[in-house]
Design an enzyme around this catalytic site. Structure first.
Site, PDB file in Angstrom:
ATOM      1  N   ASN A 142      -3.237   1.804   4.848  1.00 41.58           N
ATOM      2  CA  ASN A 142      -2.604   2.712   5.796  1.00 41.58           C
ATOM      3  C   ASN A 142      -3.223   4.099   5.681  1.00 41.58           C
ATOM      4  O   ASN A 142      -3.484   4.774   6.666  1.00 41.58           O
ATOM      5  CB  ASN A 142      -1.107   2.770   5.518  1.00 41.58           C
ATOM      6  CG  ASN A 142      -0.339   2.498   6.767  1.00 41.58           C
ATOM      7  OD1 ASN A 142      -0.814   2.800   7.881  1.00 41.58           O
ATOM      8  ND2 ASN A 142       0.829   1.935   6.615  1.00 41.58           N
ATOM      9  N   GLY A 143      -3.431   4.523   4.412  1.00 48.26           N
ATOM     10  CA  GLY A 143      -4.290   5.682   4.136  1.00 48.26           C
ATOM     11  C   GLY A 143      -5.639   5.116   3.722  1.00 48.26           C
ATOM     12  O   GLY A 143      -5.684   4.107   3.030  1.00 48.26           O
ATOM     13  N   GLU A 150      -3.324   0.423  -8.859  1.00 41.90           N
ATOM     14  CA  GLU A 150      -3.104   1.812  -9.274  1.00 41.90           C
ATOM     15  C   GLU A 150      -2.116   1.872 -10.436  1.00 41.90           C
ATOM     16  O   GLU A 150      -2.209   2.730 -11.310  1.00 41.90           O
ATOM     17  CB  GLU A 150      -2.568   2.619  -8.081  1.00 41.90           C
ATOM     18  CG  GLU A 150      -3.625   2.811  -7.013  1.00 41.90           C
ATOM     19  CD  GLU A 150      -3.083   2.927  -5.598  1.00 41.90           C
ATOM     20  OE1 GLU A 150      -2.055   2.282  -5.292  1.00 41.90           O
ATOM     21  OE2 GLU A 150      -3.690   3.645  -4.803  1.00 41.90           O
ATOM     22  N   ARG A 184      -2.953   8.949  10.652  1.00 40.70           N
ATOM     23  CA  ARG A 184      -3.582  10.260  10.399  1.00 40.70           C
ATOM     24  C   ARG A 184      -4.928  10.350  11.124  1.00 40.70           C
ATOM     25  O   ARG A 184      -5.673   9.377  11.166  1.00 40.70           O
ATOM     26  CB  ARG A 184      -3.805  10.450   8.892  1.00 40.70           C
ATOM     27  CG  ARG A 184      -2.550  10.805   8.144  1.00 40.70           C
ATOM     28  CD  ARG A 184      -2.796  10.864   6.647  1.00 40.70           C
ATOM     29  NE  ARG A 184      -2.208   9.734   5.971  1.00 40.70           N
ATOM     30  CZ  ARG A 184      -2.436   9.409   4.695  1.00 40.70           C
ATOM     31  NH1 ARG A 184      -3.252  10.138   3.964  1.00 40.70           N
ATOM     32  NH2 ARG A 184      -1.838   8.371   4.155  1.00 40.70           N
ATOM     33  N   ASN A 208       5.170   4.665  -8.188  1.00 41.76           N
ATOM     34  CA  ASN A 208       4.294   5.111  -7.115  1.00 41.76           C
ATOM     35  C   ASN A 208       5.177   5.406  -5.892  1.00 41.76           C
ATOM     36  O   ASN A 208       5.545   4.490  -5.161  1.00 41.76           O
ATOM     37  CB  ASN A 208       3.315   3.950  -6.847  1.00 41.76           C
ATOM     38  CG  ASN A 208       2.211   4.308  -5.893  1.00 41.76           C
ATOM     39  OD1 ASN A 208       2.252   5.342  -5.240  1.00 41.76           O
ATOM     40  ND2 ASN A 208       1.225   3.424  -5.798  1.00 41.76           N
ATOM     41  N   LYS A 248       7.084   2.072  -5.082  1.00 39.61           N
ATOM     42  CA  LYS A 248       6.565   0.819  -5.648  1.00 39.61           C
ATOM     43  C   LYS A 248       6.585   0.990  -7.155  1.00 39.61           C
ATOM     44  O   LYS A 248       6.318   2.089  -7.653  1.00 39.61           O
ATOM     45  CB  LYS A 248       5.115   0.594  -5.214  1.00 39.61           C
ATOM     46  CG  LYS A 248       4.994  -0.005  -3.822  1.00 39.61           C
ATOM     47  CD  LYS A 248       3.606  -0.575  -3.601  1.00 39.61           C
ATOM     48  CE  LYS A 248       2.716   0.456  -2.948  1.00 39.61           C
ATOM     49  NZ  LYS A 248       1.352   0.084  -2.700  1.00 39.61           N
ATOM     50  N   ARG A 300       2.758   8.551 -10.204  1.00 40.44           N
ATOM     51  CA  ARG A 300       1.577   8.900  -9.413  1.00 40.44           C
ATOM     52  C   ARG A 300       1.932  10.140  -8.607  1.00 40.44           C
ATOM     53  O   ARG A 300       2.885  10.137  -7.824  1.00 40.44           O
ATOM     54  CB  ARG A 300       1.227   7.740  -8.480  1.00 40.44           C
ATOM     55  CG  ARG A 300       0.041   8.041  -7.614  1.00 40.44           C
ATOM     56  CD  ARG A 300      -0.309   6.892  -6.720  1.00 40.44           C
ATOM     57  NE  ARG A 300      -1.261   7.324  -5.724  1.00 40.44           N
ATOM     58  CZ  ARG A 300      -1.523   6.659  -4.614  1.00 40.44           C
ATOM     59  NH1 ARG A 300      -0.899   5.520  -4.363  1.00 40.44           N
ATOM     60  NH2 ARG A 300      -2.405   7.119  -3.759  1.00 40.44           N
ATOM     61  N   HIS A 334      -6.441   9.201  -3.720  1.00 46.12           N
ATOM     62  CA  HIS A 334      -6.578   7.777  -4.079  1.00 46.12           C
ATOM     63  C   HIS A 334      -7.316   7.628  -5.409  1.00 46.12           C
ATOM     64  O   HIS A 334      -7.965   6.596  -5.650  1.00 46.12           O
ATOM     65  CB  HIS A 334      -7.367   6.982  -3.004  1.00 46.12           C
ATOM     66  CG  HIS A 334      -6.602   6.725  -1.742  1.00 46.12           C
ATOM     67  ND1 HIS A 334      -7.215   6.674  -0.509  1.00 46.12           N
ATOM     68  CD2 HIS A 334      -5.289   6.490  -1.515  1.00 46.12           C
ATOM     69  CE1 HIS A 334      -6.303   6.418   0.423  1.00 46.12           C
ATOM     70  NE2 HIS A 334      -5.121   6.312  -0.166  1.00 46.12           N
ATOM     71  N   HIS A 359     -11.486   2.166   0.008  1.00 45.20           N
ATOM     72  CA  HIS A 359     -10.030   1.928  -0.035  1.00 45.20           C
ATOM     73  C   HIS A 359      -9.553   2.030   1.415  1.00 45.20           C
ATOM     74  O   HIS A 359      -9.433   3.126   1.969  1.00 45.20           O
ATOM     75  CB  HIS A 359      -9.360   2.982  -0.927  1.00 45.20           C
ATOM     76  CG  HIS A 359      -7.869   2.849  -1.000  1.00 45.20           C
ATOM     77  ND1 HIS A 359      -7.200   2.506  -2.149  1.00 45.20           N
ATOM     78  CD2 HIS A 359      -6.908   3.006  -0.058  1.00 45.20           C
ATOM     79  CE1 HIS A 359      -5.901   2.445  -1.910  1.00 45.20           C
ATOM     80  NE2 HIS A 359      -5.698   2.749  -0.640  1.00 45.20           N
ATOM     81  N   LEU A 360      -9.303   0.866   2.024  1.00 40.50           N
ATOM     82  CA  LEU A 360      -8.929   0.835   3.442  1.00 40.50           C
ATOM     83  C   LEU A 360      -7.526   0.272   3.567  1.00 40.50           C
ATOM     84  O   LEU A 360      -7.317  -0.946   3.483  1.00 40.50           O
ATOM     85  CB  LEU A 360      -9.927  -0.025   4.236  1.00 40.50           C
ATOM     86  CG  LEU A 360     -11.418   0.304   4.038  1.00 40.50           C
ATOM     87  CD1 LEU A 360     -12.289  -0.671   4.812  1.00 40.50           C
ATOM     88  CD2 LEU A 360     -11.721   1.738   4.464  1.00 40.50           C
ATOM     89  N   MET A 366      -3.152  -2.705  11.216  1.00 40.14           N
ATOM     90  CA  MET A 366      -4.403  -3.354  11.563  1.00 40.14           C
ATOM     91  C   MET A 366      -4.208  -4.780  12.073  1.00 40.14           C
ATOM     92  O   MET A 366      -4.940  -5.243  12.944  1.00 40.14           O
ATOM     93  CB  MET A 366      -5.332  -3.329  10.332  1.00 40.14           C
ATOM     94  CG  MET A 366      -6.727  -3.796  10.587  1.00 40.14           C
ATOM     95  SD  MET A 366      -7.514  -2.922  11.971  1.00 40.14           S
ATOM     96  CE  MET A 366      -8.105  -1.433  11.180  1.00 40.14           C
ATOM     97  N   GLY A 386      -9.031  -3.579   3.480  1.00 40.72           N
ATOM     98  CA  GLY A 386     -10.243  -3.940   2.742  1.00 40.72           C
ATOM     99  C   GLY A 386     -10.137  -5.323   2.120  1.00 40.72           C
ATOM    100  O   GLY A 386     -11.094  -6.099   2.106  1.00 40.72           O
ATOM    101  N   GLY A 435      -4.965  -2.880   1.670  1.00 42.09           N
ATOM    102  CA  GLY A 435      -4.543  -3.881   2.659  1.00 42.09           C
ATOM    103  C   GLY A 435      -5.637  -4.365   3.600  1.00 42.09           C
ATOM    104  O   GLY A 435      -5.866  -5.565   3.733  1.00 42.09           O
TER     105      GLY A 435
HETATM  106  P1  AMP Z   1      -1.880  -0.742   2.368  1.00 46.07           P
HETATM  107  O1  AMP Z   1      -1.635   0.685   2.766  1.00 46.07           O
HETATM  108  O2  AMP Z   1      -2.933  -0.890   1.314  1.00 46.07           O
HETATM  109  O3  AMP Z   1      -0.633  -1.498   2.060  1.00 46.07           O
HETATM  110  O4  AMP Z   1      -2.512  -1.466   3.676  1.00 46.07           O
HETATM  111  C1  AMP Z   1      -1.792  -1.571   4.862  1.00 46.07           C
HETATM  112  C2  AMP Z   1      -2.755  -1.989   5.973  1.00 46.07           C
HETATM  113  O5  AMP Z   1      -3.366  -3.253   5.624  1.00 46.07           O
HETATM  114  C3  AMP Z   1      -2.075  -2.191   7.317  1.00 46.07           C
HETATM  115  O6  AMP Z   1      -2.863  -1.608   8.354  1.00 46.07           O
HETATM  116  C4  AMP Z   1      -2.086  -3.696   7.468  1.00 46.07           C
HETATM  117  O7  AMP Z   1      -2.132  -4.089   8.812  1.00 46.07           O
HETATM  118  C5  AMP Z   1      -3.386  -4.062   6.793  1.00 46.07           C
HETATM  119  N1  AMP Z   1      -3.410  -5.494   6.484  1.00 46.07           N
HETATM  120  C6  AMP Z   1      -2.643  -6.178   5.619  1.00 46.07           C
HETATM  121  N2  AMP Z   1      -2.932  -7.515   5.700  1.00 46.07           N
HETATM  122  C7  AMP Z   1      -3.897  -7.646   6.650  1.00 46.07           C
HETATM  123  C8  AMP Z   1      -4.623  -8.767   7.218  1.00 46.07           C
HETATM  124  N3  AMP Z   1      -4.395 -10.003   6.811  1.00 46.07           N
HETATM  125  N4  AMP Z   1      -5.544  -8.509   8.167  1.00 46.07           N
HETATM  126  C9  AMP Z   1      -5.780  -7.246   8.597  1.00 46.07           C
HETATM  127  N5  AMP Z   1      -5.144  -6.167   8.110  1.00 46.07           N
HETATM  128  C10 AMP Z   1      -4.215  -6.352   7.157  1.00 46.07           C
END
Ligand code: AMP
Length: 395
Positions: free
Chosen positions: A208-209, A379, A238, A9, A16, A90, A178, A205-206, A281, A330, A328
């Site tokens: 970075n994207g 994924e 974005r 990925n 990853k 991916r 996604h 799916h919440l 976040m 979600g 991340g």
């Molecule tokens: P991802 O792209 O799925 O790796 O998600 C990254 C996002 O998840 C970033 O905005 C992180 O700040 C957020 N994230 C990861 N852990 C937490 C947490 N414990 N509380 C709030 N946001 C988080």
């Protein structure tokens, strides 16, 4: 017979991976390389229940892939490169591909052509494909497209109201992204909760994207990303959807060219743009809790948009049986989940605050009419399963 399959990925500056024994779906090793191309790239690797982290300069994606193979060899997970039977990639933009395919020169050329639609990702995906072809000439390589899962969307959901020939001749339409994540959530939800409970599902799916997907009996019928992964929700950096007339206005008013505008929309907007603090976040929740108004505003805009999509998808699905939070934010942010659900009482959505705080699998209150779940996405297993099927290993 068992196969060893590598799921790859690649992002614009990261890779990853998970290495599986299939069809058992046993993870033999996994890891990631971040900050490829800069100084001090970070290589995290996990195998034999042990984790390690190395910091070294990894100049490009080809070198990163060599590092992964070297690590599999030195850790004793494989003794020879030829033990890797298949590699699944991916791929961000798959255009009109409706399912995963075995990679040959024609597929490589098509992925290359589609780079105009996904300039941050398709080119690095292609580098990965070429690097593996060189390193593992006998392994089967399979392309798993982010867009394929959404091919079941009806025309009325994917067509933009532009002159029809833009769609017909140039493929300008909503594709959605996604896909492997939303597909995993759809399949895993059925495994965990059964078909009836998951018939009208909204996958959130919440990360970075971010994107939402309306899933009816396992099939995508609408999703928030569009022609590119820039569309839909506010994301880390974005913009998500904006009035299209803003673009020529900015270009003329600030003398920006299309490259500058694209950079601004992809890298300087979203949560970062609104808050002026961070795209992360965790940082924003902390700043908001200390009274930072723009951090709070970024959270409010993000949540408001998610609520609007859920309302829209409840209409598309004619009601909702289940909402799933993943990626991340979600998965790990009780704050965002609680904020999102706080305005959905009209749909019968009610969170149990205590369960929500612990990121439990089921977080709905006993009297909620809608199931609410927190499911980690995967994924990589969707990619590995597709390699098994497309390469003919499961026959
Ligand atoms: P991802 O792209 O799925 O790796 O998600 C990254 C996002 O998840 C970033 O905005 C992180 O700040 C957020 N994230 C990861 N852990 C937490 C947490 N414990 N509380 C709030 N946001 C988080």
């Amino acid at each position: 017979m068992s196969q060893k399959i590598l799921s790859i990925n690649s992002g614009s500056s990261s890779i990853k991976f998970k290495f599986y024994q299939m069809p058992e779906e046993e993870v033999l090793a996994s890891g990631s390389i971040d900050r490829i191309g800069g100084k001090n790239s970070e290589f995290s690797f996990s195998a034999h229940a042990e984790k390690s982290k190395i910091v070294k300069d990894i100049p490009d994606h080809s070198s990163a892939i060599q590092e992964v193979i070297e690590m599999l060899l030195t850790s004793g997970i494989i003794h020879n490169k030829s033990e890797i039977d298949g590699v699944g990639h991916r791929i961000s933009h798959g255009g009109s591909y409706t399912k995963s395919v075995l990679i040959d020169q024609k597929v490589e050329d098509r992925i290359d052509e589609l780079s105009v639609l996904s300039p941050l990702h398709n080119p690095v995906n292609l580098i990965g494909i070429k690097a593996f072809k060189k390193l593992l000439p006998d392994a089967k390589e399979v392309a798993v497209f982010d867009t394929s899962f959404h091919h079941t969307m009806p025309e009325k959901a994917y067509l933009y109201a532009l002159p029809y020939e833009y769609y017909e001749k140039h493929g300008i339409r909503r594709y959605g992204f996604h896909g492997p994540s939303h597909q995993y959530i759809a399949e895993r939800s059925v495994e965990l909760f059964g078909k009836e409970q998951t018939s009208r599902l909204i996958s959130c799916h919440l990360g970075n994207g971010s994107s939402l997907c309306a899933i009816k009996d396992g099939e995508s019928i609408n999703t928030s990303m569009g022609f590119t992964p820039l569309a839909g929700l506010v994301m880390g950096t974005r913009s998500g959807d904006i009035d299209p007339e803003i673009l020529p206005f900015i270009e003329e008013e600030f003398d920006m060219n299309s490259h500058d505008v694209r950079e601004m929309l992809n890298k300087k907007s979203g949560l970062l743009g609104i808050s002026g603090i961070s795209n992360d976040m965790r940082d924003l929740e902390e700043a908001a809790s200390k009274g930072n108004k723009r951090a709070q505003l970024a959270l409010d805009v993000f949540v408001h948009q998610i609520q609007h999509y859920i309302g829209a998808y409840a209409t598309d699905l004619n009601g909702i049986d289940m909402i799933v939070f993943t990626a991340g934010i979600g998965q790990y942010s009780p704050t965002i989940r609680a904020m999102v659900c706080s305005q959905l009482g009209y749909l019968g959505v009610k969170v149990d605050e205590e369960k929500n705080k612990t990121n439990a699998l089921s977080i709905e209150a006993d009297d909620s009419k809608v199931k609410i779940a927190v499911i980690p996405t995967d994924e990589e297993i969707i990619i590995a399963r597709d390699v098994m099927e497309v390469a003919g290993f499961s026959d």
